[in-house]
Motif scaffolding. Sequence first.
Motif, PDB file in Angstrom:
ATOM      1  N   LEU A 124       0.846  -1.188   0.000  1.00 42.28           N
ATOM      2  CA  LEU A 124       0.000   0.000   0.000  1.00 42.28           C
ATOM      3  C   LEU A 124       0.881   1.237   0.000  1.00 42.28           C
ATOM      4  CD1 LEU A 124      -2.946   1.098   0.229  1.00 42.28           C
ATOM      5  CD2 LEU A 124      -2.525   1.282   2.693  1.00 42.28           C
ATOM      6  N   LEU A 125       0.746   2.073  -1.034  1.00 45.20           N
ATOM      7  CA  LEU A 125       1.434   3.357  -1.109  1.00 45.20           C
ATOM      8  C   LEU A 125       0.430   4.464  -0.801  1.00 45.20           C
ATOM      9  CD1 LEU A 125       3.008   1.332  -3.101  1.00 45.20           C
ATOM     10  CD2 LEU A 125       3.938   3.408  -4.112  1.00 45.20           C
ATOM     11  N   THR A 159      -2.312   0.501  -4.626  1.00 42.46           N
ATOM     12  CA  THR A 159      -1.607  -0.738  -4.296  1.00 42.46           C
ATOM     13  C   THR A 159      -0.726  -1.069  -5.487  1.00 42.46           C
ATOM     14  OG1 THR A 159      -3.686  -1.843  -4.925  1.00 42.46           O
ATOM     15  CG2 THR A 159      -3.162  -1.726  -2.589  1.00 42.46           C
ATOM     16  N   SER A 160       0.577  -1.022  -5.248  1.00 41.97           N
ATOM     17  CA  SER A 160       1.535  -1.172  -6.339  1.00 41.97           C
ATOM     18  C   SER A 160       2.836  -1.752  -5.795  1.00 41.97           C
ATOM     19  CB  SER A 160       1.767   0.188  -7.017  1.00 41.97           C
ATOM     20  OG  SER A 160       2.471   0.049  -8.225  1.00 41.97           O
ATOM     21  N   GLY A 161       3.839  -1.824  -6.661  1.00 41.62           N
ATOM     22  CA  GLY A 161       5.079  -2.494  -6.292  1.00 41.62           C
ATOM     23  C   GLY A 161       6.321  -1.668  -6.525  1.00 41.62           C
ATOM     24  N   PRO A 162       7.487  -2.301  -6.457  1.00 42.91           N
ATOM     25  CA  PRO A 162       8.751  -1.564  -6.515  1.00 42.91           C
ATOM     26  C   PRO A 162       8.976  -0.800  -7.804  1.00 42.91           C
ATOM     27  CG  PRO A 162       9.118  -3.950  -6.636  1.00 42.91           C
ATOM     28  CD  PRO A 162       7.700  -3.753  -6.245  1.00 42.91           C
ATOM     29  N   TRP A 163       8.346  -1.226  -8.886  1.00 37.52           N
ATOM     30  CA  TRP A 163       8.510  -0.522 -10.165  1.00 37.52           C
ATOM     31  C   TRP A 163       8.001   0.917 -10.093  1.00 37.52           C
ATOM     32  CZ3 TRP A 163       5.394  -4.787  -9.330  1.00 37.52           C
ATOM     33  CH2 TRP A 163       4.026  -4.516  -9.188  1.00 37.52           C
ATOM     34  N   GLN A 164       7.150   1.232  -9.083  1.00 37.37           N
ATOM     35  CA  GLN A 164       6.553   2.556  -8.977  1.00 37.37           C
ATOM     36  C   GLN A 164       7.486   3.577  -8.328  1.00 37.37           C
ATOM     37  OE1 GLN A 164       2.806   2.202  -9.704  1.00 37.37           O
ATOM     38  NE2 GLN A 164       3.352   4.211 -10.492  1.00 37.37           N
ATOM     39  N   LEU A 165       8.480   3.098  -7.559  1.00 36.21           N
ATOM     40  CA  LEU A 165       9.212   3.986  -6.665  1.00 36.21           C
ATOM     41  C   LEU A 165      10.119   4.968  -7.390  1.00 36.21           C
ATOM     42  CD1 LEU A 165      10.098   1.478  -3.797  1.00 36.21           C
ATOM     43  CD2 LEU A 165       8.076   2.935  -4.081  1.00 36.21           C
ATOM     44  N   TYR A 166      10.760   4.540  -8.448  1.00 37.05           N
ATOM     45  CA  TYR A 166      11.660   5.445  -9.161  1.00 37.05           C
ATOM     46  C   TYR A 166      10.896   6.655  -9.691  1.00 37.05           C
ATOM     47  CZ  TYR A 166      15.079   7.180 -12.530  1.00 37.05           C
ATOM     48  OH  TYR A 166      15.944   7.979 -13.238  1.00 37.05           O
ATOM     49  N   ASP A 167       9.736   6.415 -10.301  1.00 42.46           N
ATOM     50  CA  ASP A 167       8.943   7.504 -10.861  1.00 42.46           C
ATOM     51  C   ASP A 167       8.482   8.468  -9.774  1.00 42.46           C
ATOM     52  OD1 ASP A 167       9.245   6.463 -13.368  1.00 42.46           O
ATOM     53  OD2 ASP A 167       7.287   5.481 -13.430  1.00 42.46           O
ATOM     54  N   LEU A 168       8.157   7.942  -8.598  1.00 39.32           N
ATOM     55  CA  LEU A 168       7.721   8.808  -7.500  1.00 39.32           C
ATOM     56  C   LEU A 168       8.863   9.701  -7.027  1.00 39.32           C
ATOM     57  CD1 LEU A 168       5.520   6.334  -5.426  1.00 39.32           C
ATOM     58  CD2 LEU A 168       4.773   8.099  -7.045  1.00 39.32           C
ATOM     59  N   THR A 228       3.418   0.843   3.223  1.00 42.01           N
ATOM     60  CA  THR A 228       3.176  -0.132   4.274  1.00 42.01           C
ATOM     61  C   THR A 228       2.579  -1.384   3.641  1.00 42.01           C
ATOM     62  OG1 THR A 228       2.143  -0.455   6.450  1.00 42.01           O
ATOM     63  CG2 THR A 228       0.846   0.701   4.788  1.00 42.01           C
ATOM     64  N   GLN A 229       2.430  -2.436   4.435  1.00 39.42           N
ATOM     65  CA  GLN A 229       1.841  -3.654   3.887  1.00 39.42           C
ATOM     66  C   GLN A 229       0.354  -3.436   3.633  1.00 39.42           C
ATOM     67  OE1 GLN A 229       2.541  -6.731   6.764  1.00 39.42           O
ATOM     68  NE2 GLN A 229       1.046  -5.974   8.211  1.00 39.42           N
ATOM     69  N   LEU A 230      -0.266  -4.358   2.902  1.00 41.22           N
ATOM     70  CA  LEU A 230      -1.668  -4.203   2.542  1.00 41.22           C
ATOM     71  C   LEU A 230      -2.558  -4.254   3.779  1.00 41.22           C
ATOM     72  CD1 LEU A 230      -1.990  -6.505  -0.614  1.00 41.22           C
ATOM     73  CD2 LEU A 230      -1.598  -4.034  -0.531  1.00 41.22           C
ATOM     74  N   PRO A 231      -3.645  -3.486   3.775  1.00 43.28           N
ATOM     75  CA  PRO A 231      -4.651  -3.659   4.826  1.00 43.28           C
ATOM     76  C   PRO A 231      -5.102  -5.114   4.859  1.00 43.28           C
ATOM     77  CG  PRO A 231      -5.127  -1.725   3.502  1.00 43.28           C
ATOM     78  CD  PRO A 231      -4.031  -2.452   2.804  1.00 43.28           C
ATOM     79  N   GLY A 232      -5.452  -5.589   6.047  1.00 44.70           N
ATOM     80  CA  GLY A 232      -5.740  -7.008   6.189  1.00 44.70           C
ATOM     81  C   GLY A 232      -7.100  -7.314   6.774  1.00 44.70           C
ATOM     82  N   GLY A 263      10.826   3.109   0.815  1.00 46.32           N
ATOM     83  CA  GLY A 263       9.731   2.147   0.747  1.00 46.32           C
ATOM     84  C   GLY A 263      10.165   0.799   0.235  1.00 46.32           C
ATOM     85  N   LEU A 264      11.343   0.721  -0.388  1.00 48.85           N
ATOM     86  CA  LEU A 264      11.806  -0.550  -0.940  1.00 48.85           C
ATOM     87  C   LEU A 264      12.020  -1.583   0.163  1.00 48.85           C
ATOM     88  CD1 LEU A 264      12.547  -1.693  -3.759  1.00 48.85           C
ATOM     89  CD2 LEU A 264      14.929  -1.177  -3.238  1.00 48.85           C
ATOM     90  N   THR A 265      12.496  -1.150   1.320  1.00 45.45           N
ATOM     91  CA  THR A 265      12.702  -2.073   2.435  1.00 45.45           C
ATOM     92  C   THR A 265      11.374  -2.666   2.903  1.00 45.45           C
ATOM     93  OG1 THR A 265      14.637  -0.834   3.172  1.00 45.45           O
ATOM     94  CG2 THR A 265      13.619  -2.291   4.771  1.00 45.45           C
ATOM     95  N   VAL A 266      10.335  -1.827   2.967  1.00 50.12           N
ATOM     96  CA  VAL A 266       9.016  -2.310   3.362  1.00 50.12           C
ATOM     97  C   VAL A 266       8.511  -3.354   2.376  1.00 50.12           C
ATOM     98  CG1 VAL A 266       6.606  -1.655   3.745  1.00 50.12           C
ATOM     99  CG2 VAL A 266       8.445  -0.156   4.518  1.00 50.12           C
ATOM    100  N   MET A 267       8.717  -3.094   1.080  1.00 48.12           N
ATOM    101  CA  MET A 267       8.262  -4.037   0.055  1.00 48.12           C
ATOM    102  C   MET A 267       9.026  -5.350   0.129  1.00 48.12           C
ATOM    103  SD  MET A 267       7.605  -1.507  -3.184  1.00 48.12           S
ATOM    104  CE  MET A 267       6.200  -0.384  -3.186  1.00 48.12           C
ATOM    105  N   ALA A 268      10.319  -5.267   0.441  1.00 41.17           N
ATOM    106  CA  ALA A 268      11.107  -6.491   0.585  1.00 41.17           C
ATOM    107  C   ALA A 268      10.607  -7.307   1.771  1.00 41.17           C
ATOM    108  CB  ALA A 268      12.579  -6.146   0.741  1.00 41.17           C
TER     109      ALA A 268
END
Length: 442
Positions: free
Chosen positions: A167-168, A287-296, A306-310, A382-387
């Motif tokens: 979750l971004l 809700t997206s992944g690491p490919w989004q971070l460079y553009d941001l 953060t992780q997805l709502p559960g 945010g990459l660490t959170v995604m990992a």
Amino acid sequence: MFSTPGTRSRRTRGILATAAATAALLALSACGSSSGVETLDESADVTITMWTGQEDSAQKYLEALADEFEQEHPNVKIDLSPGASSTEDLLQKLSAGFAGNNYPDISYAFGSWAGQLEASNRTLDITDQVADPAVKWDEFSPAARDTARPSGNKTIGFPAVVDNISLLYNKKLFDAAGVAYPTDEWTWDDFRAAAKQVSDPGQNIYGYAYSVSGSEETTWQFWPKFWQNGGEILNGDQTEATFNSKAGVDALAMLQGMAIDDKSVYLDQTDTKFGQLFASDRIGMITSGPWQLYDLGVAGTEYGVTQLPGTDGDHKTVSGADIWALFDHKDANKAHWAFEFTNWLTQAEQDEQWNVAYGNLPLRASEIDSPAFQEQAAKLPGLTVMAANAVNAEIARPTLPGYVGLSEAVGQAISEVLQGKGEPDAALDAAVEKANKALAED
């Protein structure tokens, strides 16, 4: 084919493999293949052909690693090439290669192709080898391991690239609305409430975005919500779809409520515009992944991850794991060195020189604390959170050929409901009928 940072896109598009390629692969299941050396000689000269599916900097990273392996093993030559003009074309190229007994020892493959490749009877089975503790197979996420073992009977390769969706959230929009930032403990109720509070449709600001293109983007964004509710996509023997269960209906009804009742969801027909709108402070959460971070980072967006709502403490995510598929030439030397090279390539030290260096998530959990990954994470907040979110990638999407039709059926149902053209239960029932026809045609 992966592009250079700044234009990197998600790896779900392999689902669009052509029916012709699928049929050709399955038709080869009864065919034989070329024969080579029967008795292993580790000192014999051998050439391993590898199709990487990469270009530009990603290809250069792999070429440097292949050179390093050759220096350590002078009798081994790694013949490295992209294999096709684009990654999407590799499946068709492999099909043609199987027909002419002219295929590589190793090839990059989208995870969605794994079942088709296994069904071709051209793959190696490395189940016994990866059981060796030295391989550290358990360091790969469950979804990545399962993708490399599509039928559950054979292990046909190694994970090559992994990702997941998190979750971004846009800090500027949350601050403007006076809403507290998302946390790892968020439920779907928390998420829905925040999306409604952040939204201001009159100003073209939405709390969340969802794809209604009907593509795999539409479908794979749905699976985490479905799995968190305890749903299963297929029955036990993978012959029938079961996503129209209460878990599926409830998950789609929640999205319907956000889109129709709350009017808090930007419905994206393109699969790409929502990322641009998030970056320009028009959407509060995606809700997206690491490919989004460079553009941001380029856009200067103030964001958090953060992780997805559960649901009931379950924060499952979906992973787009791809693999290095290994192929059988009935040659003991080729089989040995194809395994040895891919095993070496996917160990942490080498993965840090490719996936981590390129800005992808690390393949193995052991890499998260490495200096190489921490350096990249400093550049891509945010990459660490995604990992770390990889632990929530517990379930792999089905890799059987019929998943193409199943995904299309689910995506169409979701799109119709979110645009006010149907109800969750009826739409998913109809989608199951279509999906079962696709599964029966395998």
